[in-house]
Design an enzyme around this catalytic site. Sequence first.
Site, short mmCIF file in Angstrom:
data_model
loop_
_atom_site.label_atom_id
_atom_site.label_comp_id
_atom_site.label_asym_id
_atom_site.label_seq_id
_atom_site.Cartn_x
_atom_site.Cartn_y
_atom_site.Cartn_z
CB SER A 131 -0.98 -0.04 1.18
OG SER A 131 -2.06 0.82 0.98
CG ASP A 191 -7.48 -2.79 -2.50
OD1 ASP A 191 -8.08 -2.01 -1.74
OD2 ASP A 191 -6.26 -3.03 -2.42
CG HIS A 218 -5.94 -2.51 1.02
ND1 HIS A 218 -5.27 -2.06 -0.08
CD2 HIS A 218 -5.38 -1.87 2.09
CE1 HIS A 218 -4.35 -1.18 0.27
NE2 HIS A 218 -4.39 -1.06 1.60
#
Length: 244
Positions: A131, A191, A218
Amino acid sequence: MSAPGRAPLRLLCVHGYRQNDATFRDKTGALRKLLKKQAELVYISAPHRVVHSAAPPAEPEQGATTAGTGGEDQPDHQEADSRGWWFSDVRARSFDAAQQCEASLGLEDSVDAVREAVRTLGPFDGILGFSQGAALVAMLCALQERQVEPDFRFRFAILVAGFRSACAQHAKFYASAPLAIPSLHVFGQTDRVIPEAASRELLPRFERPEVLAHPGGHFVPAASAHRHVYQEFLEKFFVKGERK
């Protein structure tokens, strides 16, 4: 696919926003188990503390409760030592991947932190980011290829739920020719934090990006169905059963 007694590849692991080294290590336990014969994962923390009251809704990071998958996303609302690599809102000291901003806060300190980790914990064969950490990894790869960071000698990068920074100050990291470093890009087709389209925007920044698209959200996927993709990517960095 692994040879007995060979030294594993060493990966520097860069966590997501509102995580730290310990939480990311805990939540990637399935991945470590999946790659235990090929890779040693070493974790570091971002230099910036995230103040919960000042932050926007948490970026839900992956949990470790779903067997074989790395778990579904769970916010770390109560994490006492939440960290971030940079802030998109300078006044609030918060981060939102979609926030357009002219300048950010803290990126230089994070590059310094990675440099220090390489010097004290390295050497490393590759780097893995999740991320916000994956977005940072893309920037670090750009610095490495410009030869402005002699300590960075990563041979490959794994970017999970990565994205291009929306900060105008960071545009310089995306202005050069595609990066030659081998890369594996992992993202979830459902996601809702970093949409698949945002992760795909990073692909043209790399000359020969490889892709692992999974049906989940995610998190860092580590199901048996994903094993061959990770292992085949990592095997390229061994020669006759040993590290290159």
